[in-house]
Scaffold this motif. Structure first.
Motif, PDB file in Angstrom:
ATOM      1  N   ILE A  91       0.021   4.077  -2.329  1.00  0.00           N
ATOM      2  CA  ILE A  91       0.092   3.288  -1.126  1.00  0.00           C
ATOM      3  C   ILE A  91      -0.398   1.779  -1.733  1.00  0.00           C
ATOM      4  O   ILE A  91       0.228   0.743  -0.899  1.00  0.00           O
ATOM      5  N   SER A  92      -1.192   1.687  -2.553  1.00  0.00           N
ATOM      6  CA  SER A  92      -1.628   0.268  -2.961  1.00  0.00           C
ATOM      7  C   SER A  92      -0.758  -0.427  -3.858  1.00  0.00           C
ATOM      8  O   SER A  92      -0.686  -1.449  -4.001  1.00  0.00           O
ATOM      9  N   PHE A  93      -0.181   0.342  -4.811  1.00  0.00           N
ATOM     10  CA  PHE A  93       0.721  -0.289  -5.760  1.00  0.00           C
ATOM     11  C   PHE A  93       2.328   0.375  -5.732  1.00  0.00           C
ATOM     12  O   PHE A  93       2.525   0.952  -6.852  1.00  0.00           O
TER      13      PHE A  93
ATOM     14  N   ASP B 140       4.609  -0.543  -8.843  1.00  0.00           N
ATOM     15  CA  ASP B 140       4.425   0.026 -10.146  1.00  0.00           C
ATOM     16  C   ASP B 140       4.495   1.302 -10.442  1.00  0.00           C
ATOM     17  O   ASP B 140       4.941   1.955 -11.170  1.00  0.00           O
TER      18      ASP B 140
ATOM     19  N   PHE C  62     -11.418   6.904  -8.714  1.00  0.00           N
ATOM     20  CA  PHE C  62     -11.609   7.333  -7.154  1.00  0.00           C
ATOM     21  C   PHE C  62     -11.564   8.808  -6.884  1.00  0.00           C
ATOM     22  O   PHE C  62     -12.186   9.247  -6.153  1.00  0.00           O
TER      23      PHE C  62
ATOM     24  N   LEU D   2      -8.443   3.322 -12.239  1.00  0.00           N
ATOM     25  CA  LEU D   2      -8.874   3.311 -10.717  1.00  0.00           C
ATOM     26  C   LEU D   2      -8.765   4.554 -10.058  1.00  0.00           C
ATOM     27  O   LEU D   2      -9.575   4.880  -9.312  1.00  0.00           O
TER      28      LEU D   2
ATOM     29  N   LEU E 269      -3.704   7.313  -3.138  1.00  0.00           N
ATOM     30  CA  LEU E 269      -4.335   5.863  -3.213  1.00  0.00           C
ATOM     31  C   LEU E 269      -3.426   4.912  -3.915  1.00  0.00           C
ATOM     32  O   LEU E 269      -3.012   3.832  -3.543  1.00  0.00           O
TER      33      LEU E 269
ATOM     34  N   ILE F 176     -15.165   9.376  -5.429  1.00  0.00           N
ATOM     35  CA  ILE F 176     -14.992   9.333  -4.152  1.00  0.00           C
ATOM     36  C   ILE F 176     -14.560  10.530  -3.406  1.00  0.00           C
ATOM     37  O   ILE F 176     -15.351  11.296  -2.565  1.00  0.00           O
TER      38      ILE F 176
ATOM     39  N   LEU G 291      -4.156  -2.464  -1.767  1.00  0.00           N
ATOM     40  CA  LEU G 291      -3.386  -2.404  -0.309  1.00  0.00           C
ATOM     41  C   LEU G 291      -4.098  -1.836   0.561  1.00  0.00           C
ATOM     42  O   LEU G 291      -4.437  -1.827   1.837  1.00  0.00           O
ATOM     43  N   LEU G 292      -4.679  -0.358   0.076  1.00  0.00           N
ATOM     44  CA  LEU G 292      -5.410   0.485   0.650  1.00  0.00           C
ATOM     45  C   LEU G 292      -6.691   0.168   1.604  1.00  0.00           C
ATOM     46  O   LEU G 292      -6.969   0.535   2.743  1.00  0.00           O
TER      47      LEU G 292
ATOM     48  N   GLN H 285      -4.827   0.787 -13.285  1.00  0.00           N
ATOM     49  CA  GLN H 285      -4.488   1.536 -12.275  1.00  0.00           C
ATOM     50  C   GLN H 285      -4.696   3.039 -12.428  1.00  0.00           C
ATOM     51  O   GLN H 285      -5.346   3.729 -11.605  1.00  0.00           O
TER      52      GLN H 285
END
Lengths: 230, 347
Positions: free
Chosen positions: B133-135, B138, B104, B100, B130, B108, A186-187, B97
């Motif tokens: 917000i993305s998952f 979970d 990250f 990831l 990150l 980054i 989503l990011l 996850q």
């Protein structure tokens, strides 16, 4: 001004002075609408159209506009073209128009357009200004579409989703999808993803530039005679 | 013969990066063990996955940057970052996850800014944000503590769940996981239940959620160990926890039925872990003595604000990241006066 170097103007617009990657102009639409490749491409093409027309017009009237009032005049010209483009998109690309929404009228505030009017079109003949507008516009469009494609792919696992909005019904089958199992990051769709994506694009451009200059140096060293001539 | 010329201070302590990082890792052991006790082997697997990813990522990036990876990997900072991230993750998070997030954090957030000492944001918390917000689904599925579910997750079970999903266990997430105490409190409050009603539920212990409330104490033990060894200063944790208690106390005094009692805030979520191990990151935190108090206190206030009115149940990660941004400004305005300067004008 006798002979205009069209090749240099084109290369400047597309690469060396790319408005999105080097000048970092027009970042607001760049961040806001590049959540899919088609959105980015659509807004990029609309901006290119405005840029081309405004550059030609500004260049055409450059001898009659006094320096003191040039900026308001430029803004009026740009605003007229943006309004026309907006109405045309409303008529022929209505769905895309609905998606891009406020960002079509906001093209008028895109710094690239007033920037090129002020920095190039008001000082150069019509032909050169047209080429400049087209090249600068296409350079930005390429970045918008690439960033859109990156974010779309990482964020929702598709490419060219909604291509029919721009290319008509033939494009319905163009969509590429990783399938429903891909959860999506989503990011990448959210604003931070746009900033990071743009950062990576700029880094990539810098790497390519560095490579090019390094190989140019090597070539110069291996052929000292030619380099001296140049 | 050559004499090395160095600037002051000339006395060299043994405080190398490796020693500091090693001490912090050591201090994390009691808390980690407590998490393992309550939430089973998933915790350990998460740490292993995250650490492995972090070291590999760090190695790769350093090779890309043309540096010698050996010295930097050996300073344990990547291990610590990944360890902290893993502690903040739900114990049965799918493995990719964790990978990831850890990659990250290192590639980054840390290395792209120039490596250890140059990153403006706390890598572990940026990676946590990150993932959250993305998952969101979970990331908010926490295991129910063993003390409540009566079952401790064994190593094979954790392995199955992390690498093949909960379906491999013949269960769904809903069967093995539940809301965290913060999440629970938040949901109930949003349904206009009063705290005295909410507290009737079985999941509550003396201070926070049963099981959860004791994890913080073990992290507290590790944190005190770090202060005793001079690895971290007392100011940031003190500022953060005091501010959190104070603000929570004020609102609790105003209306005890809609605002949980202060100790609840202290013993829920990542407050203690954050105060001693995350907010005190020497790279991203404030460095002046007064600045550290302000920095800590602002994190505490932000934690309360985001927990009470924000969109996510816990707030330590977001608060720390927000204050990371403010740290240089705080440092600028709180520079201590140079000894001998007058009036503070020419310091």
């Amino acid at each position: 001004m006798a002979d205009i170097d069209y090749k240099r103007i084109t290369l400047d617009g597309l690469w060396h002075n790319n408005q999105a990657l080097v000048a970092l102009l027009g970042l607001c639409p760049l961040m806001a609408v590049t959540n899919t490749a088609v959105n980015g491409l659509g807004l990029g093409l609309a901006t290119t159209a405005v840029l081309l027309m405004s550059n030609v017009t500004v260049s055409g009237i450059r001898h009659w506009v006094r320096a003191e009032v040039r900026l308001p005049v430029f803004v009026m010209i740009i605003a007229s073209f943006v309004t026309s483009v907006e109405l045309m998109m409303n008529a022929w690309f209505h769905e895309l128009y609905r998606i891009l929404g406020i960002f079509i009228p906001l093209i008028v505030t895109n710094c690239t357009i007033i920037g090129r009017a002020e920095a190039f079109a008001s000082r150069n003949p019509v032909g050169a200004s047209a080429v400049d507008g087209l090249a600068m516009g296409l350079g930005s469009t390429a970045v918008l579409a690439t960033l859109g494609a990156m974010r779309e792919f990482i964020g929702q696992g598709t490419l060219l989703a909604g291509a029919h909005l721009l290319f008509g019904d033939v494009a319905r089958g163009w969509e590429f999808s990783l399938g429903d199992n891909y959860q999506g990051l989503l990011l990448a769709i959210l604003p931070p993803g746009a900033f990071m994506g743009l950062g990576f694009l700029i880094a990539t451009k810098n790497i390519l530039n560095k490579r090019a200059s390094r190989s140019a140096q090597k070539a110069a060293q291996s052929m000292p005679a030619q380099a001296a001539e140049a | 013969m050559q004499f090395p010329v160095t600037s002051s201070p000339h006395l060299q302590g043994g405080n190398h990066v490796q020693r500091v990082m090693g001490l912090v890792l050591l201090a994390l052991l009691p808390g980690t063990t407590a998490l393992w006790w309550y939430f089973g082997w998933g915790v350990v697997l998460n740490i292993a996955i995250a650490d492995l990813t972090a070291v590999v990522s760090e190695w790769l990036v350093l090779r890309l940057r043309g540096r010698d990876p050996r010295a930097t990997v050996a300073d344990l900072s990547a291990l610590l970052t990944a360890w902290l991230l893993a502690l903040a993750l739900p114990p049965l998070l799918p493995w990719w996850q964790t990978v990831l997030g850890s990659a990250f954090a290192i590639i980054i957030v840390k290395q792209l800014f120039g490596g250890l000492g140059f990153n403006p944001f706390n890598p572990a918390m940026a990676a946590y944000a990150l993932l959250l917000i993305s998952f969101p689904a979970d990331m908010t599925h926490w295991l129910t503590p063993a003390i409540l579910s009566g079952h401790s997750v064994t190593l094979p079970e954790a392995w199955q769940a992390i690498f093949h999903g909960p379906a491999a266990l013949g269960q769904t997430w809903d069967a093995v996981t539940g809301a965290t105490p913060l999440d629970h409190m938040r949901t109930e409050l949003s349904q206009n239940h009063m705290i005295s009603e909410i507290r009737q539920s079985l999941v509550w212990g003396d201070f926070g959620g049963r099981g959860w409330e004791w994890v913080g104490n073990w992290f507290l033990l590790g944190g005190l160990f770090l202060i005793w060894h001079g690895v971290i200063s007392w100011r940031i944790p003190f500022g953060m926890l005091t501010a959190l208690l104070f603000v929570a106390g004020v609102f609790w005094a105003i209306d005890a039925q809609t605002h949980p009692f202060p100790a609840f805030h202290l013993f829920s979520g990542g407050a203690i872990l954050g105060a001693f191990f995350i907010a005190t990151d020497p790279v991203t935190a404030s460095t002046t003595p007064r600045g550290q108090l302000i920095y800590g206190a602002m994190i505490g206030v932000l934690v309360f604000i985001i927990r009470s009115w924000g969109g996510y149940p816990d707030a330590v990660a977001f608060s720390v990241l927000l204050m990371n941004m403010a740290a240089p400004t705080i440092d600028y305005y709180t520079q201590p006066q140079v000894f001998g300067a007058k009036d503070g004008n020419d310091g």
